[in-house]
Design a protein around this motif. Structure first.
Motif, PDB file in Angstrom:
ATOM      1  N   SER A 176      31.115 -15.291  -0.058  1.00  0.00           N
ATOM      2  CA  SER A 176      29.875 -15.232  -0.851  1.00  0.00           C
ATOM      3  C   SER A 176      29.066 -13.996  -0.492  1.00  0.00           C
ATOM      4  N   LEU A 177      28.336 -13.520  -1.488  1.00  0.00           N
ATOM      5  CA  LEU A 177      27.380 -12.432  -1.298  1.00  0.00           C
ATOM      6  C   LEU A 177      25.986 -13.001  -1.567  1.00  0.00           C
ATOM      7  N   ASP A 178      25.070 -12.841  -0.611  1.00  0.00           N
ATOM      8  CA  ASP A 178      23.716 -13.405  -0.706  1.00  0.00           C
ATOM      9  C   ASP A 178      22.693 -12.306  -0.979  1.00  0.00           C
ATOM     10  N   TYR A 179      21.666 -12.687  -1.727  1.00  0.00           N
ATOM     11  CA  TYR A 179      20.500 -11.825  -1.923  1.00  0.00           C
ATOM     12  C   TYR A 179      19.282 -12.683  -1.586  1.00  0.00           C
ATOM     13  N   LYS A 180      18.486 -12.239  -0.587  1.00  0.00           N
ATOM     14  CA  LYS A 180      17.384 -13.051  -0.093  1.00  0.00           C
ATOM     15  C   LYS A 180      16.065 -12.292  -0.168  1.00  0.00           C
ATOM     16  N   GLN A 181      15.032 -13.061  -0.450  1.00  0.00           N
ATOM     17  CA  GLN A 181      13.676 -12.520  -0.473  1.00  0.00           C
ATOM     18  C   GLN A 181      12.810 -13.350   0.477  1.00  0.00           C
ATOM     19  N   PHE A 182      12.086 -12.663   1.373  1.00  0.00           N
ATOM     20  CA  PHE A 182      11.269 -13.312   2.399  1.00  0.00           C
ATOM     21  C   PHE A 182       9.798 -12.988   2.152  1.00  0.00           C
ATOM     22  N   TYR A 183       8.980 -14.020   2.271  1.00  0.00           N
ATOM     23  CA  TYR A 183       7.528 -13.827   2.120  1.00  0.00           C
ATOM     24  C   TYR A 183       6.849 -14.564   3.263  1.00  0.00           C
ATOM     25  N   SER A 184       5.884 -13.875   3.876  1.00  0.00           N
ATOM     26  CA  SER A 184       5.171 -14.483   5.001  1.00  0.00           C
ATOM     27  C   SER A 184       3.666 -14.348   4.786  1.00  0.00           C
ATOM     28  N   GLY A 185       2.955 -15.285   5.330  1.00  0.00           N
ATOM     29  CA  GLY A 185       1.505 -15.160   5.276  1.00  0.00           C
ATOM     30  C   GLY A 185       1.024 -13.980   6.128  1.00  0.00           C
ATOM     31  N   ARG A 186      -0.170 -13.462   5.778  1.00  0.00           N
ATOM     32  CA  ARG A 186      -0.737 -12.337   6.533  1.00  0.00           C
ATOM     33  C   ARG A 186      -1.660 -12.851   7.632  1.00  0.00           C
ATOM     34  N   PRO A 187      -1.609 -12.226   8.791  1.00  0.00           N
ATOM     35  CA  PRO A 187      -2.547 -12.627   9.841  1.00  0.00           C
ATOM     36  C   PRO A 187      -3.992 -12.296   9.430  1.00  0.00           C
ATOM     37  N   GLN A 188      -4.906 -13.137   9.854  1.00  0.00           N
ATOM     38  CA  GLN A 188      -6.316 -12.962   9.535  1.00  0.00           C
ATOM     39  C   GLN A 188      -7.016 -12.141  10.627  1.00  0.00           C
ATOM     40  N   VAL A 189      -8.181 -11.611  10.267  1.00  0.00           N
ATOM     41  CA  VAL A 189      -8.976 -10.854  11.248  1.00  0.00           C
ATOM     42  C   VAL A 189      -9.280 -11.766  12.426  1.00  0.00           C
ATOM     43  N   GLY A 190      -9.000 -11.271  13.615  1.00  0.00           N
ATOM     44  CA  GLY A 190      -9.227 -12.039  14.830  1.00  0.00           C
ATOM     45  C   GLY A 190      -7.992 -12.771  15.322  1.00  0.00           C
ATOM     46  N   ASP A 191      -6.916 -12.814  14.470  1.00  0.00           N
ATOM     47  CA  ASP A 191      -5.681 -13.468  14.916  1.00  0.00           C
ATOM     48  C   ASP A 191      -4.952 -12.583  15.925  1.00  0.00           C
ATOM     49  N   TRP A 192      -4.287 -13.242  16.845  1.00  0.00           N
ATOM     50  CA  TRP A 192      -3.412 -12.517  17.764  1.00  0.00           C
ATOM     51  C   TRP A 192      -2.105 -12.184  17.041  1.00  0.00           C
ATOM     52  N   PHE A 193      -1.807 -10.871  16.974  1.00  0.00           N
ATOM     53  CA  PHE A 193      -0.587 -10.433  16.314  1.00  0.00           C
ATOM     54  C   PHE A 193      -0.130  -9.135  16.966  1.00  0.00           C
ATOM     55  N   GLY A 194       1.146  -9.033  17.243  1.00  0.00           N
ATOM     56  CA  GLY A 194       1.670  -7.809  17.827  1.00  0.00           C
ATOM     57  C   GLY A 194       1.138  -7.602  19.226  1.00  0.00           C
ATOM     58  N   ASN A 195       0.371  -6.464  19.416  1.00  0.00           N
ATOM     59  CA  ASN A 195      -0.100  -6.099  20.745  1.00  0.00           C
ATOM     60  C   ASN A 195      -1.489  -6.627  21.069  1.00  0.00           C
ATOM     61  N   ASP A 196      -2.215  -7.132  20.030  1.00  0.00           N
ATOM     62  CA  ASP A 196      -3.634  -7.414  20.269  1.00  0.00           C
ATOM     63  C   ASP A 196      -4.167  -8.320  19.165  1.00  0.00           C
ATOM     64  N   GLN A 197      -5.446  -8.595  19.241  1.00  0.00           N
ATOM     65  CA  GLN A 197      -6.118  -9.293  18.167  1.00  0.00           C
ATOM     66  C   GLN A 197      -6.453  -8.302  17.060  1.00  0.00           C
ATOM     67  N   LEU A 198      -6.317  -8.796  15.816  1.00  0.00           N
ATOM     68  CA  LEU A 198      -6.623  -7.924  14.686  1.00  0.00           C
ATOM     69  C   LEU A 198      -8.140  -7.789  14.558  1.00  0.00           C
ATOM     70  N   SER A 199      -8.579  -6.521  14.473  1.00  0.00           N
ATOM     71  CA  SER A 199     -10.018  -6.267  14.296  1.00  0.00           C
ATOM     72  C   SER A 199     -10.345  -5.930  12.844  1.00  0.00           C
ATOM     73  N   GLY A 200      -9.302  -5.762  12.029  1.00  0.00           N
ATOM     74  CA  GLY A 200      -9.502  -5.437  10.628  1.00  0.00           C
ATOM     75  C   GLY A 200      -8.411  -6.066   9.778  1.00  0.00           C
ATOM     76  N   GLU A 201      -8.443  -5.772   8.514  1.00  0.00           N
ATOM     77  CA  GLU A 201      -7.467  -6.352   7.587  1.00  0.00           C
ATOM     78  C   GLU A 201      -6.066  -5.868   7.922  1.00  0.00           C
ATOM     79  N   PHE A 202      -5.086  -6.817   7.890  1.00  0.00           N
ATOM     80  CA  PHE A 202      -3.700  -6.515   8.226  1.00  0.00           C
ATOM     81  C   PHE A 202      -3.050  -5.691   7.118  1.00  0.00           C
ATOM     82  N   SER A 203      -2.413  -4.579   7.497  1.00  0.00           N
ATOM     83  CA  SER A 203      -1.776  -3.704   6.511  1.00  0.00           C
ATOM     84  C   SER A 203      -0.271  -3.568   6.738  1.00  0.00           C
TER      85      SER A 203
END
Length: 815
Positions: free
Chosen positions: A484-511
């Motif tokens: 079989s050959l698959d084609y997939k699409q992934f969608y994730s929610g965006r972190p909010q201001v103040g959420d811990w993501f990556g290296n630190d807390q987000l201080s602004g809108e996630f881009s």
């Protein structure tokens, strides 16, 4: 002589007439099959035998020939009722009647006849004038037999002295018979011996010998009356004329007719007459006598006794089997095979007995010999299959050699495969339901689409996947395969201001990236054997994702025992809880990727049928989780189920409906559910416990449509430890911020519902799909899928192995 000749001629003439009127002689036949318990001679058709020869020997005074002929007739005609006159003559001839064997002696002829004088003149030389001794003996000879018998013993002894002086044959004979009448056996023997020495004529010699035989006969009768076998044996040793043997043989048959079988058998043994001894032993009807008869029959190498030995062995073979002495039954059957060819029943009986003592080799050989003669015997073929059910080599050989074994193996395999959902195996073995429902070895093409949605807390707790795939598959020897050959699409929610993501807390809108699409390639193969299933798949997914692509897959095997199923799976797959865990992602400034957690481990299943409709099952899984810039983790889960099948109580259109309680437990070493570097973004509680009930229903197989429903409801408790936000310690962490995820726990209801179905439109087209909903503490999920399948060939039904979620790739086991 003249009288003897006339009587002989008359008897021969009567015998000839009797022989011409008598029916043809019929010979008895013996029964030889082991099933006939009452073996022996069948009744002869001719009741009265031809007695011509017997009467001839009686009238010729041929004792040996008389007894031999009488014995032959008794053996040939066991039911013959001996005529009274024959019995009387036999007794007379064998000395059982006193004074009956002497011919009319010359000296005892009436006075008016001068024939004795002429006979005396022929026998003796001319003598002077008769002396007083001759006159005394002549006068004694003129008396009647009764008068001579009444003479005193003293007078008889005096006359014997005169006879000894005169040395005349006729006087010796006269005094010999008189001594017999008086019971003076020693004197009688002496007189007859002298007469035999002096006799010139054959008639006198015969009379003298008959007198001696009469003496011996009387002594034999005395010994017989006393059962003095030592004396009888002495008589036999001293006998040179076979007279004693003939008399004893005649007595043995008389005792046999009188049903004195023990005494008769002893006499037959004494004279070495095997035929009579065998018949007397059989007639006794005791176990010891039967054993002696069997031993005798098997020790004599003649056609008659070989047949008797074979018949006895056949009977013993059956009797030993009936009394559960199986080893002795086998030995009897094998001994019988050395004497004659075994019947099919006798050959099979060796197999049955060997089966009872678990001698598989002997049983297989015996049943094979039967099946080679009766190739359609399903009972014997079934036994061969049953005996060698754990020996695949032997079963394959038997299946190649015997069509009935092959058919039974195919039928048994299909019968077992159907409830195990091994429909590919059932199809291979020509199961009529499976062959009718669909052509599984034809080329197939599929198109499918499925979606999965996970929702939790605001932002990164949400995750959606939409997949589409195309595939082709078919069969190769005993394998089913699909690519079989698959084609997939992934969608994730965006972190909010103040959420811990990556290296630190987000201080602004996630881009950063919150979704992307990519392709994957996978292949799978499925193999089914009578008590074994095997599955393997290989996948190379997400060619262009943030973290390097890895090869994943699984190997799964299932062993089916009589009432137990054991399954195990080795797996390596992506943790599909979030975008971070399934594909990996970038940090906030799109500079550094991390994530893509690969879980590798083993899971096992044991299910056991404890009673009708009741079963228990246990599932366990141990795994290790690793990802790019993600801390390593370990997981353990355990689940136990009890189920009862209520399908028969509800509807005949149900294949099964299992209901019952369950208990599950899951634990992770670390809580790595966060979305900072070092975390994997997957649900990893320190404890997750659920206790509740479940239900699973499946409608009948091989119809044009099928539905499967699953549901569960449980009380769940989740506990999450207060682990570090940056467990790898590589990211920048401000010292004035809290570095822990925070500890939490919660209790509540959890449950799930899943509905699957498929429908056949025509020979080639089938549609299938599923939809499901699940909820738990801090978690909700939805999934659905649909597939359109085309397959070459014909069919008018569907089976549950092709329900979408039944695939081992999704279910986790090769079931």
């Amino acid at each position: 002589m003249k009288d003897i000749f006339k009587r002989t001629a008359l008897v021969l003439a009567l015998g000839a007439i009797t022989a011409s009127l008598a029916p043809t002689q019929a010979v008895g036949q013996t029964k030889t099959t082991y099933k006939e318990k009452d073996l022996g001679l069948l009744p002869a058709q001719q009741v009265q035998p031809d007695l011509t020869g017997l009467w001839y020997h009686i009238n010729e005074r041929q004792v040996k020939q008389v007894n031999d002929e009488f014995g032959r007739l008794k053996a040939l005609y066991p039911g013959w009722q001996v005529p009274k006159e024959v019995e009387t003559e036999l007794n007379r001839l064998n000395g059982r009647l006193k004074g009956t064997l002497k011919p009319a002696p010359a000296p005892a002829t009436p006075p008016e006849s001068d024939e004795p004088k002429r006979a005396s003149q022929e026998r003796e030389p001319k003598a002077p004038k008769a002396s007083s001794s001759i006159l005394a003996l002549d006068e004694f000879a003129q008396r009647t037999p009764k008068a001579r018998a009444n003479a005193s013993e003293q007078q008889v002894r005096r006359l014997v002295e005169l006879s000894n002086q005169l040395k005349r044959t006729d006087f010796y004979l006269l005094m010999g018979w008189t001594a017999i009448d008086k019971g003076m056996l020693n004197i009688a023997a002496q007189q007859f011996s002298l007469a035999l020495e002096t006799a010139v004529r054959d008639l006198d010699k015969q009379s003298a010998q008959q007198g001696l035989d009469s003496v011996t006969g009387i002594r034999l009768q005395q010994a017989l009356a006393l059962r003095d076998f030592e004396a009888l044996e002495t008589f036999l040793e001293l006998d040179n004329s076979n007279y004693v043997k003939d008399v004893l043989l005649g007595e043995a048959w008389q005792q046999y007719d009188a049903k004195n079988y023990t005494f008769s058998e002893a006499l037959f043994h004494l004279v070495d007459d095997d035929e009579g001894k065998y018949l007397a032993l059989i007639a006794q009807e005791t176990e010891s006598a039967k054993q002696d008869a069997f031993a005798l029959a098997c020790s004599i190498n003649t056609d008659v006794f070989i047949r008797r030995c074979a018949d006895a062995l056949a009977t013993r073979q059956a009797q030993f089997y009936d009394s559960m002495r199986y080893k002795q039954s086998i030995e009897a059957g094998e001994a019988l095979s050395q004497l004659r060819r075994l019947s099919l029943d006798e050959q099979a009986l060796i197999g049955w007995a060997a089966k009872e003592i678990q001698d598989t080799t002997t049983a297989t050989e015996a049943f094979e010999r039967v099946l080679s003669k009766t190739p359609n015997d399903s009972v014997i073929a079934n036994e061969l299959v049953s005996l060698n059910q754990s020996d695949d080599t032997t079963l394959n050989r038997l299946a190649l050699k015997y069509s009935e074994v092959k058919r039974i193996l195919q039928e048994r395999t299909s019968r077992n495969a159907w409830p195990r959902k091994q429909f590919w195996l059932a199809y291979q073995n020509d199961d009529p339901r499976e062959v009718l429902s669909q052509t599984k070895d034809g080329l197939s093409a599929v198109y499918g689409m499925n979606t999965r949605s996970r929702s939790g807390g605001e932002g990164l707790g949400n995750f959606d996947v939409l997949s589409q795939y195309v595939g082709i598959g078919s069969a190769f020897y005993n394998w089913l395969w699909q690519v079989s050959l698959d084609y997939k699409q992934f969608y994730s929610g965006r972190p909010q201001v103040g959420d811990w993501f990556g290296n630190d807390q987000l201080s602004g809108e996630f881009s950063g990236i919150s979704g992307f699409e990519d392709t994957a390639l996978r292949a799978e193969a499925f193999y089914q054997a009578p008590d074994f299933s095997f599955y393997a798949n290989l996948e190379y997914a997400m060619f262009d994702q943030p973290v390097g692509t890895k090869v994943t897959g699984q190997i799964s095997a299932t062993k089916f025992l009589t009432s137990t199923t054991v399954a195990a799976t080795l797996f390596r797959k992506a943790k599909e809880d979030s975008l971070l865990s399934q594909t990996g992602t970038f940090n906030a400034n799109h500079a550094k990727p991390w994530g893509y957690v690969i879980e590798s481990g083993i899971r096992g299943l044991v299910a056991h049928a404890v009673a009708d409709n009741w079963s228990v099952a246990g599932t366990v899984q141990v795994s290790r989780l690793e990802g790019e810039q993600v801390a390593d983790n370990s997981a353990f889960s355990l689940r136990g189920d009890v189920s009862y099948d209520i399908a028969t109580m509800i509807s005949p259109k149900l294949d099964y409906w299992r209901v019952g309680p369950f208990l599950s437990y899951t634990s992770y070493d670390k809580n790595l559910s966060g979305f900072t570097v070092g975390n994997g973004g997957y649900f990893s509680p320190s404890q997750f416990i659920s206790i509740g009930g479940y239900s699973e229903l499946l409608t009948l197989e091989a119809l044009n449509w099928q539905i499967k429903l699953r549901s569960s409801l449980a009380l769940s408790r989740v506990e999450q430890d207060d682990d570090l936000r940056f467990p790898t310690g590589e990211a920048f962490r401000p010292q004035d911020l809290d570095e822990a995820l925070g500890e939490s726990s919660d209790t509540g209801l959890s449950g799930s519902f899943m509905a699957e179905g498929q429908y056949r439109f025509n020979n080639n087209w089938i549609a299938s799909g599923y939809v499901g909903k699940a909820f738990a503490v801090e978690y909700q999920a939805f999934e659905a899928g649909i597939q359109i399948r085309w397959r070459a060939g014909k069919g008018n039904g569907v089976t549950s192995d092709e329900l979408l979620l039944s695939s081992p790739r999704i279910s986790g086991f090769a079931l």
